[in-house]
Design an enzyme around this catalytic site. Structure first.
Site, mmCIF file in Angstrom:
data_model
loop_
_atom_site.group_PDB
_atom_site.id
_atom_site.type_symbol
_atom_site.label_atom_id
_atom_site.label_comp_id
_atom_site.label_asym_id
_atom_site.label_seq_id
_atom_site.Cartn_x
_atom_site.Cartn_y
_atom_site.Cartn_z
ATOM 1 N N ARG A 37 0.839 -1.198 0.000
ATOM 2 C CA ARG A 37 0.000 0.000 0.000
ATOM 3 C C ARG A 37 0.870 1.243 0.000
ATOM 4 O O ARG A 37 1.940 1.258 0.598
ATOM 5 C CB ARG A 37 -0.906 0.045 1.233
ATOM 6 C CG ARG A 37 -1.945 1.178 1.167
ATOM 7 C CD ARG A 37 -2.517 1.507 2.534
ATOM 8 N NE ARG A 37 -1.529 2.002 3.458
ATOM 9 C CZ ARG A 37 -0.992 3.230 3.437
ATOM 10 N NH1 ARG A 37 -1.362 4.100 2.523
ATOM 11 N NH2 ARG A 37 -0.084 3.584 4.332
ATOM 12 N N PHE A 38 0.420 2.232 -0.712
ATOM 13 C CA PHE A 38 0.938 3.589 -0.569
ATOM 14 C C PHE A 38 -0.210 4.542 -0.832
ATOM 15 O O PHE A 38 -1.222 4.169 -1.420
ATOM 16 C CB PHE A 38 2.171 3.868 -1.438
ATOM 17 C CG PHE A 38 2.058 3.468 -2.878
ATOM 18 C CD1 PHE A 38 1.387 4.251 -3.804
ATOM 19 C CD2 PHE A 38 2.665 2.298 -3.309
ATOM 20 C CE1 PHE A 38 1.314 3.878 -5.138
ATOM 21 C CE2 PHE A 38 2.593 1.909 -4.642
ATOM 22 C CZ PHE A 38 1.913 2.698 -5.559
ATOM 23 N N SER A 39 -0.062 5.774 -0.356
ATOM 24 C CA SER A 39 -1.196 6.691 -0.254
ATOM 25 C C SER A 39 -1.551 7.460 -1.512
ATOM 26 O O SER A 39 -2.714 7.766 -1.733
ATOM 27 C CB SER A 39 -0.954 7.708 0.867
ATOM 28 O OG SER A 39 -0.813 7.036 2.088
ATOM 29 N N THR A 40 -0.565 7.816 -2.305
ATOM 30 C CA THR A 40 -0.860 8.669 -3.455
ATOM 31 C C THR A 40 -0.397 8.018 -4.748
ATOM 32 O O THR A 40 0.576 7.259 -4.772
ATOM 33 C CB THR A 40 -0.177 10.050 -3.325
ATOM 34 O OG1 THR A 40 1.237 9.874 -3.374
ATOM 35 C CG2 THR A 40 -0.574 10.750 -2.033
ATOM 36 N N GLN A 57 3.239 8.287 -5.786
ATOM 37 C CA GLN A 57 4.226 7.356 -5.223
ATOM 38 C C GLN A 57 4.476 6.167 -6.140
ATOM 39 O O GLN A 57 5.504 5.513 -6.034
ATOM 40 C CB GLN A 57 3.780 6.885 -3.840
ATOM 41 C CG GLN A 57 3.899 7.965 -2.780
ATOM 42 C CD GLN A 57 3.327 7.491 -1.450
ATOM 43 O OE1 GLN A 57 2.128 7.310 -1.324
ATOM 44 N NE2 GLN A 57 4.204 7.301 -0.498
#
Length: 173
Positions: free
Chosen positions: A27-30, A33
């Site tokens: 997972r990453f937020s944006t 990324q």
């Protein structure tokens, strides 16, 4: 949708596997990324850990790319929600591993919610591995109060970092 306490304490095992199965969660937020190294790094860490510990890395990884863990979108309707449902229904068997880079990949929600998620997974027989320290979070390790305190500190830090970023962005707007 995930609700705290909704994972079963006991799950049926349909067959014995020669090696324990691990599921990767990335997972990453944006979306920005995705242009960086986050996806490659998290996948490579999961693959290396499974090789090192003789785990069968399941070909279906769970990925929340550009999904917030602060606002719980990954838990409510993302790939992590799908993993939780697979655990709840027995598609992911008891004794399986969920490998994550670190706790902030799993959740950046309030500490009590993040801790409940970890405990529910462990209670359902899932071993959660934080890859940065190769720590296995299972029924035995969470019996140790020191381990729980460490988990709470990591979870609190992740939440505080996200809350701080949100506050700064709100001020800018």
């Amino acid at each position: 949708m995930y609700k705290p306490g909704s994972l079963p304490l006991q799950m049926q095992s349909s067959s014995a596997l020669p090696r324990p199965v691990a599921y990767s969660y990335v997972r990453f937020s944006t979306v920005k990324q995705e242009l960086g190294d986050s996806l490659r790094r998290q996948v490579a860490m999961a693959e290396e850990y499974c090789r090192k510990h003789d785990l069968e890395l399941h070909p279906a990884s769970y990925r929340d790319l550009g999904v917030s863990a602060f606002k719980r979108k990954n838990i409510e309707r993302g790939a992590l929600a799908a993993f939780i449902e697979a655990v709840r229904t027995g598609k992911v068997q008891k004794g399986s591993y969920l490998v994550i880079e670190q706790f902030d990949r799993l959740s950046r929600a309030d500490t009590n919610k993040a801790l409940r998620l970890l405990l529910d997974l462990v209670d359902a027989g899932i071993r959660v591995v934080t890859l940065v320290d190769e720590k296995v979070w299972d029924e035995e390790s969470i019996k140790d109060t020191t381990n729980l305190i460490i988990a709470i500190v990591y979870m609190s830090r992740a939440n505080n970092e996200s809350a701080g970023k949100a506050a700064r962005l709100t001020e800018v707007w």
